[in-house]
Design an enzyme around this catalytic site. Structure first.
Site, short mmCIF file in Angstrom:
data_model
loop_
_atom_site.label_atom_id
_atom_site.label_comp_id
_atom_site.label_asym_id
_atom_site.label_seq_id
_atom_site.Cartn_x
_atom_site.Cartn_y
_atom_site.Cartn_z
N HIS A 96 12.51 -8.28 -3.09
CA HIS A 96 13.77 -7.22 -2.79
C HIS A 96 13.63 -7.49 -1.21
O HIS A 96 12.71 -7.12 -0.63
CB HIS A 96 13.08 -5.91 -3.00
CG HIS A 96 13.80 -5.48 -4.38
ND1 HIS A 96 13.44 -4.05 -5.01
CD2 HIS A 96 14.51 -6.17 -5.19
CE1 HIS A 96 14.03 -3.98 -5.99
NE2 HIS A 96 14.58 -4.91 -6.45
N LYS A 153 4.35 -0.33 -3.68
CA LYS A 153 4.61 0.09 -2.51
C LYS A 153 3.50 0.88 -1.88
O LYS A 153 2.68 1.27 -2.56
CB LYS A 153 5.76 1.37 -3.02
CG LYS A 153 6.41 1.69 -2.04
CD LYS A 153 7.75 2.54 -2.38
CE LYS A 153 8.42 3.38 -1.44
NZ LYS A 153 9.61 3.86 -1.56
N TRP A 157 9.87 -0.24 -10.97
CA TRP A 157 9.52 0.33 -9.71
C TRP A 157 9.52 1.87 -10.11
O TRP A 157 10.55 2.51 -10.47
CB TRP A 157 10.20 0.24 -8.49
CG TRP A 157 10.08 1.09 -7.31
CD1 TRP A 157 8.92 1.12 -6.61
CD2 TRP A 157 10.50 2.15 -6.81
NE1 TRP A 157 8.71 2.06 -5.82
CE2 TRP A 157 9.51 2.70 -5.85
CE3 TRP A 157 11.59 3.08 -7.37
CZ2 TRP A 157 10.08 3.95 -5.18
CZ3 TRP A 157 12.07 4.40 -6.80
CH2 TRP A 157 11.05 4.68 -5.54
N ASP A 206 8.79 -6.24 -2.17
CA ASP A 206 9.91 -5.70 -1.45
C ASP A 206 9.13 -5.77 -0.04
O ASP A 206 8.18 -5.26 0.08
CB ASP A 206 10.02 -4.31 -1.94
CG ASP A 206 11.12 -3.67 -1.19
OD1 ASP A 206 11.09 -3.85 0.20
OD2 ASP A 206 12.02 -3.03 -1.87
N HIS A 237 7.83 -2.60 1.99
CA HIS A 237 6.51 -1.74 0.87
C HIS A 237 5.30 -2.24 1.25
O HIS A 237 4.42 -2.13 0.64
CB HIS A 237 6.84 -1.97 -0.30
CG HIS A 237 8.06 -1.43 -0.92
ND1 HIS A 237 8.25 -1.26 -2.57
CD2 HIS A 237 9.08 -0.94 -0.67
CE1 HIS A 237 9.39 -0.60 -2.73
NE2 HIS A 237 10.00 -0.33 -1.56
N ASP A 262 9.95 2.14 5.37
CA ASP A 262 10.58 1.67 4.29
C ASP A 262 11.97 2.00 4.50
O ASP A 262 12.44 2.73 3.52
CB ASP A 262 10.15 1.59 3.03
CG ASP A 262 10.67 1.20 1.82
OD1 ASP A 262 11.46 0.11 2.13
OD2 ASP A 262 10.67 2.01 1.02
N GLU A 299 6.98 -3.66 -9.11
CA GLU A 299 6.95 -3.57 -7.65
C GLU A 299 6.15 -2.59 -6.87
O GLU A 299 6.34 -1.41 -7.21
CB GLU A 299 8.53 -3.23 -7.36
CG GLU A 299 8.87 -3.16 -6.02
CD GLU A 299 10.23 -2.71 -5.54
OE1 GLU A 299 11.23 -2.21 -6.66
OE2 GLU A 299 10.69 -2.58 -4.44
N ASP A 354 17.79 -5.37 -1.50
CA ASP A 354 17.65 -4.15 -1.87
C ASP A 354 17.78 -3.19 -0.58
O ASP A 354 16.64 -3.13 0.22
CB ASP A 354 16.29 -3.98 -2.59
CG ASP A 354 15.98 -2.35 -2.53
OD1 ASP A 354 16.92 -1.54 -2.69
OD2 ASP A 354 14.59 -2.10 -2.91
C1 RNT Z 1 12.12 1.90 -3.40
C2 RNT Z 1 12.06 0.53 -4.07
C3 RNT Z 1 13.22 0.30 -5.20
C4 RNT Z 1 14.42 0.81 -5.04
C5 RNT Z 1 15.67 0.41 -5.91
C6 RNT Z 1 16.65 1.32 -5.73
O1 RNT Z 1 11.40 1.88 -2.43
O2 RNT Z 1 12.43 -0.40 -2.96
O3 RNT Z 1 13.23 -1.03 -5.42
O4 RNT Z 1 15.08 0.84 -3.55
O5 RNT Z 1 15.26 0.49 -7.13
ZN ZN Z 2 12.79 -2.60 -3.67
#
Ligand code: RNT
Ligand code: ZN
Length: 413
Positions: free
Chosen positions: A282, A224, A181, A255, A258, A290, A222, A322
């Site tokens: 996540h 976002k 990420w 996540d 995100h 978020d 990941e 997470d």
């Molecule tokens: C950030 C992401 C990421 C972090 C962690 C600490 O928006 O979600 O995954 O939260 O890697």
């Molecule tokens: Zn995350």
């Protein structure tokens, strides 16, 4: 009560014993970063990258020993199979502190974590390169930086992390999810949206060009929508990573904080399952943004669990947590979220999915609606208590955590 509750589920054709057997073997990867507000152990003193922990509850773990003690205590109150999710910033550098930077991290800096995870009988360790809280984050950019030195530094960091992930997989005999990420993006209207993405693509190609065993390490990306201070543009967007992952045979990590607030990760899981062998998660709880609030036993969490269970995807979906809350007891945050995840999985395992799917396919939507409503108030709590008993963890985790707070956490300044 358990025997009676079991009978109520049997009316719907649900095998409770089987559900409990499955549940205890579903690994959930628990993030180490709830314990210290995502600061890490390698020299950073504040968080950056558009993410934030808020609150000043006493007891933040300030070093490796404290973090280990807190993890040990919190994990002892969690049922089920557990993995530990580490960030590279949690390297235990010892006498190399100040001498070795993130581009040169090696398995040896994580040996103490492996030893610890083995003591706790964990299923394995998952890993994350750390592209925040570091001076080489030039102008907030890492893998997409136009500055070649910066970009290369982070490419080297990710390559090093693949090797460390491989080491974890070897030590535990289970595959490691290594999730990339990056916070890269721009606060205001960019002049060029394509070049940063092309640079990110090039960086990922370089990272994946190293020789590693794809059976041992699942590299995930990941995406976002935005972060604090990077509201207008995120380089690693959903479309970018979906296409990159599909073309390069790696996996995507979803996540659930995100996406736009009306997009649901529960709906994305089956779309990805149609194409990917592995999907990483996540699990978090965004409140209005978020915000990474503690995961609670809520509808979307249950929906996520259903998509994993009813699609026979417990082996394909890698569940990781997470969230980071500094406004409440951090151990309680950990345990509450992990238990909520487990409880959601249990809920999903206690549904008569075949029956429900049949009603959908035969267009019996009235019956489907009524049955789905009926299933909501079956005595889940009783089955849950039985599960906790079998897992040898107390239902009441708060009093033990409070005791630990008084004994251990209170004195930390
Ligand atoms: C950030 C992401 C990421 C972090 C962690 C600490 O928006 O979600 O995954 O939260 O890697
Ligand atoms: Zn995350």
């Amino acid at each position: 009560m358990y025997e009676q509750a079991k009978k109520l589920y049997e009316v719907y054709g649900v095998d409770v014993e089987k559900a409990l057997d499955v549940l205890k073997n579903v690994p959930v990867s628990i993030h180490c970063w709830q314990g210290d507000d995502v600061i890490g152990l390698d020299g950073s003193d504040s968080l950056s990258g558009g993410i934030q922990t808020t609150g000043d509850y006493p007891g933040r773990a300030r070093n490796f020993e404290e973090l280990k003690a807190d993890i040990k205590k919190a994990f002892s109150l969690m049922p089920g199979k557990k993995r530990l999710n580490l960030h590279a910033s949690y390297a235990v550098l010892g006498s190399d502190r100040g001498k070795v930077d993130r581009d040169k991290y090696a398995p040896k800096y994580f040996e103490p974590w492996v030893k610890f995870a083995k003591e706790l009988n964990l299923d394995g360790i998952d890993f994350n390169p750390t592209m925040f809280g570091h001076p080489m984050m030039k102008d907030g950019l890492s893998l997409s930086s136009p500055d070649e030195k910066t970009r290369k530094f982070w490419v080297e960091h990710c390559k090093a992390c693949i090797k460390i992930s491989e080491y974890f997989a070897d030590e535990f005999g289970t595959p490691t999810v290594m999730n990339i990420w990056i916070p890269d993006g721009y606060k205001d209207v960019p002049a060029d949206r394509l070049s940063p993405r092309l640079r990110l693509k090039k960086s990922l190609d370089e990272i994946l060009s190293i020789d590693y065993d794809r059976k041992k390490v699942s590299v995930a990306v990941e995406s976002k929508v935005f972060g604090i201070g990077v509201e207008s543009y995120t380089v690693g967007s959903n479309e970018f990573y979906q296409i990159y992952a599909a073309k390069n045979n790696i996996c995507c990590l979803l996540d659930n904080g995100h996406y736009h607030p009306l997009e649901y990760v529960s709906d994305k899981i089956p779309s990805l399952l149609a194409f990917y062998d592995t999907v990483a998660l996540h699990v978090t709880r965004g409140v209005r943004w978020d915000s990474d609030h503690v995961v609670l036993f809520e509808d979307e969490l249950k929906e996520i669990a259903k998509e994993i269970v009813r699609n026979d995807a417990l082996n394909k979906v890698k569940i990781g947590l997470d969230y980071f809350d500094a406004s409440i007891n951090r151990l309680s945050a950990w345990v509450t979220g992990q238990r909520a995840m487990q409880k959601a999985l249990l809920t999903a395992l206690l549904l008569p999915h075949d029956k429900l799917k049949k009603l959908q396919d035969s267009a019996e939507f009235t019956e489907l609606m009524v049955l789905q409503e009926e299933l909501k108030d079956l005595p889940l709590g009783i089955i849950w208590s039985e599960y906790l008993k079998r897992e040898k963890v107390k239902a009441d985790y708060l009093s033990e955590i409070k005791e630990y707070e008084n004994k251990v956490l209170k004195d930390r300044k």
